[in-house]
Write a protein that holds these residues in place. Structure first.
Motif: not given
Ligand SMILES: Cc1ncc(COP(=O)(O)O)c(C=O)c1O
Length: 396
Positions: A136-146, A219-231
């Motif tokens: 259910g996650s979303f990390h982007g459209r380039t091949l590895a992120a996809l 490594l614990l990686v947080f994708d805060e692309i949408q949740t970050g920057m004050g959201r």
């Protein structure tokens, strides 16, 4: 160009990657945007969590003008002061010790995947290559992120995909213990799944993820692309959980619409890359970095984030009341100003009705209304949006 000609021409010469609405926006101010016919809308989409300080923010306009008159881009062959200042600001405001800059969320996640694989090899050996992310996650459209994106509909048709990716169930701690094994290099998660339907992870799951990753050298990686920057009402959503990652990715609101992405890391993860391992021509150029610096300064001014928390708590409560009055079963989900309301199959009709009435909303999967107002939105504007939504729900 009028909207009909624009659409006809676009259909002829743009790749058909997006099903676009019959609307072209050309101007914005604060929480408001105007289309090419001069109609005004309240913008609760914000370019999908990008223009978090609103449109045409006077301070950002000033910085863009000033920096454009000095220099837009040099190269990472050289040092540039806005980039170093941005790295310092982001490391001072987070767990991270080092930053790498790129141009988008997908690119930041690609960097994180490379970093994780190299880190695992350096510290544990070449067997440790697996990247786990959430269904259910979303990390982007380039091949590895996809490939890390845990939704088959996005991956279908693009096989063969990079190897050694697998998916865990959100909030299932027992299953996480199993899937995060000795061959795992990194576990990626969004603290609130965004494109997957606005689902905040449970605190128990976040804590378990941290403990298992620490125990197993993952490594614990947080994708805060949408949740970050004050959201979320905090600079980074993970602060609300009291759980710190090893690596974090940012993009979207970091420069309020000027493309920029960031890969941040702490501890041994921060020491992974050596010269030549990774790069990006535009990454951290003077313009993007200068604007991002001002965004970080504004968001960390005293009172800014507490105001986001107060306004978003009021809005979520009012939204809940409105939903109950409209006979909606589902609960309001989310954190801060990243909110979702499940309305069933009438989602598209409600969104369309809101648009006609002057409120832009996004609808995920045709069923979940997503609210991403600017963090600078006023209480009057929030109340106006609730009014429009009530009318749209009554109509649909
Ligand atoms: C959580 C998350 N990660 C990554 C991305 C990809 O970002 P970009 O579109 O900038 O590549 C998005 C975009 O919606 C996102 O929401």
């Amino acid at each position: 160009m009028d909207i009909a000609t624009l659409m006809e021409t676009g259909e002829q010469c743009l790749m058909r990657t997006n099903a676009r609405l019959p609307l072209a926006l050309c101007r914005g101010e604060g929480s408001w945007v105007w289309d090419t016919d001069g109609k005004r809308y309240l913008d609760f989409v914000t370019g999908l969590a990008v223009t978090s300080l609103g449109h045409a923010h006077p301070e950002l306009v000033r910085v863009i003008r000033e920096q454009a008159g000095l220099m837009l881009h040099s190269s990472n062959l050289y040092w540039n002061e806005p980039q170093v200042r941005l790295a310092r600001a982001l490391t001072e405001h987070s767990f991270a010790e080092r930053a790498f800059f790129c141009n988008s969320g997908a690119e930041a996640n690609e960097g994180a995947i490379k970093l994780a694989r190299k880190h695992a090899k350096q510290h544990y050996g070449s067997h440790k290559t697996k990247i786990i992310s959430l269904r259910g996650s979303f990390h982007g459209r380039t091949l590895a992120a996809l490939t890390a994106t845990g939704q088959e509909k996005y991956r279908r048709g693009f096989e063969p995909l990079p190897a050694d990716f697998a998916y865990a169930e959100r909030d299932d701690v027992a299953a996480l213990e199993e899937i995060l094994d000795e061959n795992t290099a990194a576990f990626f998660l969004e603290p609130v799944l965004g494109e997957g339907g606005v689902f905040p992870l449970s605190k128990e799951f976040m804590l378990a993820a941290r403990n298992i990753c620490t125990k197993k050298g993952i490594l614990l990686v947080f994708d805060e692309i949408q949740t970050g920057m004050g959201r979320s009402g905090y600079l980074f959503a993970h602060e609300t959980y009291g759980v710190t990652p090893d690596v974090m990715t940012l993009a979207k609101a970091l420069a309020n619409g000027i493309p920029v992405g960031a890969l941040l890391a702490g501890g041994s993860a921060a020491e992974t890359f050596a010269p030549g391992d990774h790069a990006s021509t535009f990454g951290g150029n003077l313009l993007a970095a200068a604007v991002a610096n001002r965004v970080v300064e504004i968001m960390t001014e005293e009172g800014f984030l507490p105001a986001v928390r107060a306004k978003s708590a009021w809005f979520a409560a009012e939204l809940g009341k409105l939903a109950r009055a409209a006979g909606i079963d589902g609960e309001v989900r989310g954190l801060g100003f990243m909110l979702g309301l499940p309305v069933g199959e009438r989602g598209a009709r409600v969104t369309e009705s809101c648009r006609r009435r002057g409120l832009l909303l996004n609808c995920i999967g045709g069923e979940t209304l997503r609210f991403l107002p600017p963090l600078t939105v006023s209480e009057t504007e929030l109340a106006a949006a609730l009014d429009i939504l009530a009318q749209a729900l009554a109509e649909a």
